[in-house]
Design a protein around this motif. Structure first.
Motif, PDB file in Angstrom:
ATOM      1  N   ALA A  11      52.806  41.854  39.054  1.00  0.00           N
ATOM      2  CA  ALA A  11      52.933  43.261  39.441  1.00  0.00           C
ATOM      3  C   ALA A  11      52.727  44.162  38.227  1.00  0.00           C
ATOM      4  N   GLY A  12      51.819  45.092  38.333  1.00  0.00           N
ATOM      5  CA  GLY A  12      51.534  46.012  37.244  1.00  0.00           C
ATOM      6  C   GLY A  12      50.552  45.495  36.219  1.00  0.00           C
ATOM      7  N   LYS A  13      50.188  44.220  36.294  1.00  0.00           N
ATOM      8  CA  LYS A  13      49.212  43.662  35.356  1.00  0.00           C
ATOM      9  C   LYS A  13      47.801  44.103  35.748  1.00  0.00           C
ATOM     10  N   LYS A  14      46.935  44.192  34.755  1.00  0.00           N
ATOM     11  CA  LYS A  14      45.565  44.638  34.973  1.00  0.00           C
ATOM     12  C   LYS A  14      44.618  43.555  34.456  1.00  0.00           C
ATOM     13  N   GLY A  15      43.677  43.147  35.315  1.00  0.00           N
ATOM     14  CA  GLY A  15      42.828  42.032  34.939  1.00  0.00           C
ATOM     15  C   GLY A  15      41.362  42.232  35.264  1.00  0.00           C
ATOM     16  N   LEU A  16      40.530  41.549  34.499  1.00  0.00           N
ATOM     17  CA  LEU A  16      39.084  41.503  34.716  1.00  0.00           C
ATOM     18  C   LEU A  16      38.701  40.064  34.998  1.00  0.00           C
ATOM     19  N   ILE A  17      38.031  39.836  36.127  1.00  0.00           N
ATOM     20  CA  ILE A  17      37.625  38.487  36.525  1.00  0.00           C
ATOM     21  C   ILE A  17      36.112  38.457  36.685  1.00  0.00           C
ATOM     22  N   LEU A  18      35.459  37.599  35.909  1.00  0.00           N
ATOM     23  CA  LEU A  18      34.001  37.482  35.970  1.00  0.00           C
ATOM     24  C   LEU A  18      33.591  36.258  36.773  1.00  0.00           C
ATOM     25  N   GLY A  19      32.630  36.432  37.684  1.00  0.00           N
ATOM     26  CA  GLY A  19      31.996  35.274  38.287  1.00  0.00           C
ATOM     27  C   GLY A  19      32.248  35.040  39.763  1.00  0.00           C
ATOM     28  N   VAL A  20      32.583  36.093  40.525  1.00  0.00           N
ATOM     29  CA  VAL A  20      32.733  35.903  41.968  1.00  0.00           C
ATOM     30  C   VAL A  20      31.342  35.758  42.582  1.00  0.00           C
ATOM     31  N   ALA A  21      31.121  34.661  43.293  1.00  0.00           N
ATOM     32  CA  ALA A  21      29.818  34.423  43.926  1.00  0.00           C
ATOM     33  C   ALA A  21      29.903  34.476  45.441  1.00  0.00           C
ATOM     34  N   ASN A  22      30.961  33.908  45.980  1.00  0.00           N
ATOM     35  CA  ASN A  22      31.180  33.891  47.423  1.00  0.00           C
ATOM     36  C   ASN A  22      32.629  33.476  47.671  1.00  0.00           C
ATOM     37  N   GLU A  23      32.977  33.236  48.933  1.00  0.00           N
ATOM     38  CA  GLU A  23      34.373  32.937  49.263  1.00  0.00           C
ATOM     39  C   GLU A  23      34.824  31.573  48.766  1.00  0.00           C
ATOM     40  N   SER A  24      33.886  30.729  48.303  1.00  0.00           N
ATOM     41  CA  SER A  24      34.242  29.407  47.802  1.00  0.00           C
ATOM     42  C   SER A  24      34.397  29.362  46.281  1.00  0.00           C
ATOM     43  N   SER A  25      34.106  30.459  45.603  1.00  0.00           N
ATOM     44  CA  SER A  25      34.120  30.434  44.143  1.00  0.00           C
ATOM     45  C   SER A  25      35.539  30.503  43.592  1.00  0.00           C
ATOM     46  N   ILE A  26      35.737  29.848  42.463  1.00  0.00           N
ATOM     47  CA  ILE A  26      37.046  29.848  41.809  1.00  0.00           C
ATOM     48  C   ILE A  26      37.471  31.274  41.469  1.00  0.00           C
ATOM     49  N   ALA A  27      36.523  32.085  41.032  1.00  0.00           N
ATOM     50  CA  ALA A  27      36.842  33.472  40.691  1.00  0.00           C
ATOM     51  C   ALA A  27      37.372  34.230  41.899  1.00  0.00           C
ATOM     52  N   TRP A  28      36.859  33.929  43.094  1.00  0.00           N
ATOM     53  CA  TRP A  28      37.359  34.601  44.285  1.00  0.00           C
ATOM     54  C   TRP A  28      38.761  34.096  44.647  1.00  0.00           C
ATOM     55  N   GLY A  29      39.002  32.805  44.506  1.00  0.00           N
ATOM     56  CA  GLY A  29      40.350  32.288  44.733  1.00  0.00           C
ATOM     57  C   GLY A  29      41.364  32.971  43.836  1.00  0.00           C
ATOM     58  N   CYS A  30      40.984  33.154  42.562  1.00  0.00           N
ATOM     59  CA  CYS A  30      41.872  33.850  41.623  1.00  0.00           C
ATOM     60  C   CYS A  30      42.049  35.312  42.020  1.00  0.00           C
ATOM     61  N   THR A  31      40.965  35.945  42.443  1.00  0.00           N
ATOM     62  CA  THR A  31      41.032  37.353  42.844  1.00  0.00           C
ATOM     63  C   THR A  31      41.997  37.543  44.006  1.00  0.00           C
ATOM     64  N   GLN A  32      41.861  36.714  45.031  1.00  0.00           N
ATOM     65  CA  GLN A  32      42.730  36.828  46.196  1.00  0.00           C
ATOM     66  C   GLN A  32      44.208  36.699  45.821  1.00  0.00           C
ATOM     67  N   LEU A  33      44.533  35.640  45.086  1.00  0.00           N
ATOM     68  CA  LEU A  33      45.930  35.373  44.765  1.00  0.00           C
ATOM     69  C   LEU A  33      46.498  36.432  43.837  1.00  0.00           C
ATOM     70  N   MET A  34      45.741  36.803  42.805  1.00  0.00           N
ATOM     71  CA  MET A  34      46.265  37.755  41.834  1.00  0.00           C
ATOM     72  C   MET A  34      46.431  39.139  42.449  1.00  0.00           C
ATOM     73  N   HIS A  35      45.556  39.481  43.372  1.00  0.00           N
ATOM     74  CA  HIS A  35      45.729  40.726  44.115  1.00  0.00           C
ATOM     75  C   HIS A  35      47.017  40.672  44.937  1.00  0.00           C
ATOM     76  N   GLN A  36      47.252  39.547  45.600  1.00  0.00           N
ATOM     77  CA  GLN A  36      48.464  39.385  46.401  1.00  0.00           C
ATOM     78  C   GLN A  36      49.722  39.446  45.539  1.00  0.00           C
ATOM     79  N   LEU A  37      49.602  39.014  44.294  1.00  0.00           N
ATOM     80  CA  LEU A  37      50.751  39.013  43.385  1.00  0.00           C
ATOM     81  C   LEU A  37      50.944  40.348  42.669  1.00  0.00           C
ATOM     82  N   GLY A  38      50.131  41.333  43.025  1.00  0.00           N
ATOM     83  CA  GLY A  38      50.369  42.684  42.529  1.00  0.00           C
ATOM     84  C   GLY A  38      49.496  43.150  41.393  1.00  0.00           C
ATOM     85  N   ALA A  39      48.508  42.360  40.982  1.00  0.00           N
ATOM     86  CA  ALA A  39      47.648  42.763  39.874  1.00  0.00           C
ATOM     87  C   ALA A  39      46.607  43.779  40.335  1.00  0.00           C
ATOM     88  N   GLU A  40      46.257  44.682  39.445  1.00  0.00           N
ATOM     89  CA  GLU A  40      45.122  45.575  39.641  1.00  0.00           C
ATOM     90  C   GLU A  40      43.909  44.913  39.017  1.00  0.00           C
TER      91      GLU A  40
END
Length: 259
Positions: A11-40
């Motif tokens: 919550a309140g953390k700010k992050g940059l994630i490089l490399g989202v390609a589609n719904e199967s990509s590791i970067a997207w898995g990280c994006t989904q979870l970190m968004h749910q955990l409150g990160a911008e």
């Protein structure tokens, strides 16, 4: 001892994630979870062609999407500048990009071209150092930087070819970055998932065999999931991992530990 559960929060953390390609990509898995955990978040995809597949994922959850091809001059710099302009600073950065020319990737390492080897190294390894240089001045409170590696960095894995030496260099780079950035409170890790079917892995010859071998070898007798990889990455970006840096950390159902 009193457990501070807030150390496990983004919550309140700010992050940059490089490399989202589609719904199967590791970067997207990280994006989904970190968004749910409150990160911008600000996340990247390769180009406008990739944006057609990625924007339908990011738009519904309100995550900012930019394009970034690290081989194109100025694009990595522009992605970082965009993230800073939007969020003001960074607390974590995830580098989840890897690429090699197919002709070099599918051939023997001894037959690889100088240009192909250099491009694979520039995209998959050196871009992490470039990213760190750009982001570190904007991490006043320290934080985490993560890259993605694979067991083929440490062992000779059939069909992994050119990416083995490249990932070995990435793991070494991770340790040196940890040493150089530690005084700024920036922690650096290489996350090593087991084989998982992503767009990048689909370019590896006989990848089905590689996955089958991983299942047979691992103590858990299965592959890891995208969620399990994201769980580890999220932990490494929370304050709960504040005493850790410079490691290659496996999330591969124990495959790496077996002879």
């Amino acid at each position: 001892m009193t457990l501070n559960t807030s150390t496990f929060s983004l919550a309140g953390k700010k992050g940059l994630i490089l490399g989202v390609a589609n719904e199967s990509s590791i970067a997207w898995g990280c994006t989904q979870l970190m968004h749910q955990l409150g990160a911008e978040l600000v996340v990247s995809c390769l180009n406008d062609k990739a944006r057609r597949f990625v924007e339908p994922l990011t738009q519904p959850i309100g995550v900012e999407l930019v394009t970034c091809n690290v081989e194109e001059e100025g694009e990595l710099e522009a992605a970082v500048q965009h993230a800073i302009a939007r969020m003001g600073q960074l607390d974590f950065v995830i580098h989840s990009i890897a690429w090699a020319p197919l002709a070099d990737l599918h051939g023997n390492v001894i037959d690889s071209s100088s240009d192909g080897f250099s491009r694979a190294m520039a995209v998959s390894c050196h871009s992490f150092a470039r990213l760190a240089k750009l982001c570190a001045p904007h991490m006043p409170n320290g934080g985490s930087m993560l890259s993605m590696t694979y067991l083929g960095a440490d062992e000779a894995v059939p069909h992994y070819g050119l990416m083995g030496p490249v990932k070995a260099a990435l793991e070494s780079l991770t340790r040196y970055m940890a040493m150089e950035l530690g005084e700024q409170g920036i922690r650096v890790h290489a996350v090593s998932p087991g084989p998982i079917l992503t767009r990048a892995s689909s370019g590896i010859a006989s990848f089905d065999d590689l996955m089958a071998n991983a299942v047979a070898k691992s103590p858990l007798k299965r592959l890891v999931t995208l969620t399990e990889i994201a769980n580890l990455c999220a932990f490494l970006c929370t304050d709960a991992s504040s005493g850790m840096t410079g490691q290659t950390i496996y999330v591969d159902a124990g495959c790496h530990a077996m002879a």
